[in-house]
Motif scaffolding. Structure first.
Motif, PDB file in Angstrom:
ATOM      1  N   PRO A   1       0.805  -1.225   0.000  1.00  0.00           N
ATOM      2  CA  PRO A   1       0.000   0.000   0.000  1.00  0.00           C
ATOM      3  C   PRO A   1       0.838   1.275   0.000  1.00  0.00           C
ATOM      4  O   PRO A   1       0.461   2.261  -0.631  1.00  0.00           O
ATOM      5  CB  PRO A   1      -0.820  -0.118   1.302  1.00  0.00           C
ATOM      6  CG  PRO A   1      -0.850  -1.557   1.597  1.00  0.00           C
ATOM      7  CD  PRO A   1       0.465  -2.093   1.134  1.00  0.00           C
TER       8      PRO A   1
ATOM      9  N   LEU B   1      -6.645   0.457   0.856  1.00  0.00           N
ATOM     10  CA  LEU B   1      -6.959  -0.398   2.001  1.00  0.00           C
ATOM     11  C   LEU B   1      -8.124  -1.328   1.694  1.00  0.00           C
ATOM     12  O   LEU B   1      -8.137  -2.483   2.136  1.00  0.00           O
ATOM     13  CB  LEU B   1      -7.279   0.467   3.226  1.00  0.00           C
ATOM     14  CG  LEU B   1      -6.099   1.214   3.842  1.00  0.00           C
ATOM     15  CD1 LEU B   1      -6.567   2.061   5.013  1.00  0.00           C
ATOM     16  CD2 LEU B   1      -5.020   0.235   4.304  1.00  0.00           C
TER      17      LEU B   1
ATOM     18  N   ALA C   1      -3.381  -5.097   8.442  1.00  0.00           N
ATOM     19  CA  ALA C   1      -3.990  -3.992   7.701  1.00  0.00           C
ATOM     20  C   ALA C   1      -3.911  -2.694   8.503  1.00  0.00           C
ATOM     21  O   ALA C   1      -3.751  -1.607   7.933  1.00  0.00           O
ATOM     22  CB  ALA C   1      -5.449  -4.324   7.378  1.00  0.00           C
TER      23      ALA C   1
ATOM     24  N   ASP D   1      -0.743  -1.109   7.947  1.00  0.00           N
ATOM     25  CA  ASP D   1      -0.763  -0.405   6.658  1.00  0.00           C
ATOM     26  C   ASP D   1      -1.410   0.970   6.787  1.00  0.00           C
ATOM     27  O   ASP D   1      -1.009   1.929   6.119  1.00  0.00           O
ATOM     28  CB  ASP D   1      -1.516  -1.241   5.623  1.00  0.00           C
ATOM     29  CG  ASP D   1      -0.642  -2.346   5.053  1.00  0.00           C
ATOM     30  OD1 ASP D   1       0.569  -2.107   4.886  1.00  0.00           O
ATOM     31  OD2 ASP D   1      -1.167  -3.443   4.796  1.00  0.00           O
ATOM     32  N   VAL D   2      -2.452   1.060   7.634  1.00  0.00           N
ATOM     33  CA  VAL D   2      -3.087   2.366   7.852  1.00  0.00           C
ATOM     34  C   VAL D   2      -2.073   3.354   8.427  1.00  0.00           C
ATOM     35  O   VAL D   2      -1.943   4.494   7.943  1.00  0.00           O
ATOM     36  CB  VAL D   2      -4.289   2.220   8.815  1.00  0.00           C
ATOM     37  CG1 VAL D   2      -4.826   3.597   9.208  1.00  0.00           C
ATOM     38  CG2 VAL D   2      -5.394   1.404   8.172  1.00  0.00           C
TER      39      VAL D   2
ATOM     40  N   SER E   1       0.500   4.308   5.846  1.00  0.00           N
ATOM     41  CA  SER E   1      -0.077   5.178   4.804  1.00  0.00           C
ATOM     42  C   SER E   1      -0.238   6.608   5.320  1.00  0.00           C
ATOM     43  O   SER E   1       0.051   7.577   4.602  1.00  0.00           O
ATOM     44  CB  SER E   1      -1.431   4.626   4.347  1.00  0.00           C
ATOM     45  OG  SER E   1      -1.285   3.342   3.788  1.00  0.00           O
TER      46      SER E   1
ATOM     47  N   SER F   1     -10.996   3.655  10.723  1.00  0.00           N
ATOM     48  CA  SER F   1     -10.209   2.782   9.837  1.00  0.00           C
ATOM     49  C   SER F   1     -10.367   1.319  10.235  1.00  0.00           C
ATOM     50  O   SER F   1     -10.482   0.439   9.371  1.00  0.00           O
ATOM     51  CB  SER F   1      -8.728   3.173   9.880  1.00  0.00           C
ATOM     52  OG  SER F   1      -8.551   4.503   9.430  1.00  0.00           O
TER      53      SER F   1
ATOM     54  N   LEU G   1     -11.746  -1.536   7.904  1.00  0.00           N
ATOM     55  CA  LEU G   1     -10.935  -2.715   7.620  1.00  0.00           C
ATOM     56  C   LEU G   1     -11.701  -4.000   7.906  1.00  0.00           C
ATOM     57  O   LEU G   1     -11.644  -4.965   7.136  1.00  0.00           O
ATOM     58  CB  LEU G   1      -9.640  -2.678   8.440  1.00  0.00           C
ATOM     59  CG  LEU G   1      -8.606  -1.628   8.028  1.00  0.00           C
ATOM     60  CD1 LEU G   1      -7.443  -1.622   8.994  1.00  0.00           C
ATOM     61  CD2 LEU G   1      -8.128  -1.887   6.612  1.00  0.00           C
TER      62      LEU G   1
END
Length: 374
Positions: A30, A190, A236, A239-240, A243, A266, A270
């Motif tokens: 991502p 995402l 995930a 990843d947030v 990002s 988020s 997700l």
């Protein structure tokens, strides 16, 4: 129950650790895509190439041309002498528009009459052409107002404009498209990643022959699904965070509102996307088909129907209704509201509630479709 869920989550996490290269790609992908698309997608138009066909050749026409030369939005490529050259420049894409100044323009303006300036545009790129028209009209209006004031002063007349516009732009004063695009990209990436992460969780067990272990375990179907999902929520969520950090460090785009609210929203988003991937993993007979279903169900609706690429209000009524079934539609409202408007919970409550309902519905559907049988 918690021990059984924890045991399944631990087994799924160990499965991911056995392939560290795939885990690295999952975490880094991502961020890499955000960098690529963040630089690649830009709706700002600067240095629009254009040419001028000056049929007047007067001081006034040269003044108009200088007005455009000094404007940072335009780059004068060529002053053409032959009208046939207009078609050639536009065919080759060398310019976005050609401005044709009519003969006798200075005389007409000096007599107090108006003059029409023709702008020949390359309409192949509709978005670019529309923006260019707006910029050209704005520049010509500025010049026209300045010319009228000079004309009035020369005649000894005090001329005040009928009205003056002072635009006040809230939330994004510089009208920078990056501040609008980066939060949207985070939501889209995402959605796709989360859907793919869980799309093989169950069907993989069937293909590898380890599904019998799950069937004979004391864990119930909902416990298995929740346990399978937990490690991917953590991945995930990492990843947030990456990002958000990339948006701030690389693009200078930071949330103007509450970061805890953004992170909580988020997680909800997700879980909704992961649940969708889990549902495909339950119903698909092969991993390949599950990945294909997850890709089609997340990528296309998120990009085309969520409002990321096109305004929802401009879509046909049927697609506007369909857009409400896409989780990215509601998360885009939330993330852009927090990033740009510092919107509080009370403003975003409706979108968050829809996301919650969507999440519960998908989890329930996946649990109902999952059968502990061979």
């Amino acid at each position: 129950m918690m021990r059984r869920i924890a045991a399944i989550a631990r087994a799924e996490w160990i499965h991911n650790l056995r392939d560290p290269r795939s885990l690295f790609v999952i975490v880094a992908l991502p961020v890499l895509l955000l960098l690529v698309y963040g630089y690649g997608i830009n709706f700002d138009l600067d240095h629009i190439p254009f040419a001028v066909h000056d049929l007047d050749g007067s001081d006034t026409s040269r003044d108009v041309i200088n007005q455009f030369r000094q404007n940072r939005y335009f780059d004068l490529i060529e002053v053409i002498r032959d009208r046939a050259r207009i078609q050639d420049l536009l065919d080759r894409g060398a310019v976005t528009f050609v401005m044709v100044i009519p003969p006798g323009m200075e005389r007409e303006l000096g007599a107090g009459r108006g003059a029409e300036v023709q702008v020949v545009l390359d309409g192949a790129d509709v978005t670019r052409a529309n923006v260019a028209v707006a910029y050209v009209e704005g520049a010509l209006l500025d010049w026209s107002a300045e010319y009228s004031a000079r004309f009035a002063r020369a005649a000894g007349v005090s001329l005040s404009p009928a009205f003056t516009v002072h635009p006040t732009v809230l939330y994004n004063p510089g009208l920078e498209s990056t501040k609008f695009i980066v939060p949207g990209l985070i939501a889209i990436l995402l959605s796709i990643l989360a859907g793919l992460l869980t799309s093989t969780c169950i069907v993989r067990e069937r293909e590898w022959g380890s599904f019998e272990t799950l069937v004979t375990s004391p864990a119930q179907a909902p416990e298995i699904l929740v346990g399978k999902m937990i490690p991917y929520v953590g991945i995930a969520f990492a990843d947030v965070l990456l990002s958000i950090a990339t948006g701030r460090l690389v693009f200078g785009v930071s949330p103007a509102g509450s970061i805890p609210l953004l992170l909580a929203a988020s997680v909800l988003y997700l879980v909704a996307s992961l649940s969708m991937g889990l549902l495909f993993s339950v119903i698909a007979p092969t991993q390949r088909l599950a990945i294909l279903m997850a890709t089609l169900a997340t990528l296309l609706p998120a990009v085309l129907l969520s409002g990321f690429s096109f305004p929802i209000a401009s879509m046909p009524k049927a697609l506007q209704i369909a857009s409400n079934l896409v989780p990215a539609t509601h998360f885009l409202i939330v993330i852009r509201g927090i990033y740009l408007k510092a919107a509080p919970f009370a403003v975003l409550r409706r979108s968050l509630l829809i996301l919650l309902v969507f999440t519960l519905a998908i989890v329930t559907l996946a649990a109902k479709r999952f059968r502990k049988q061979l």
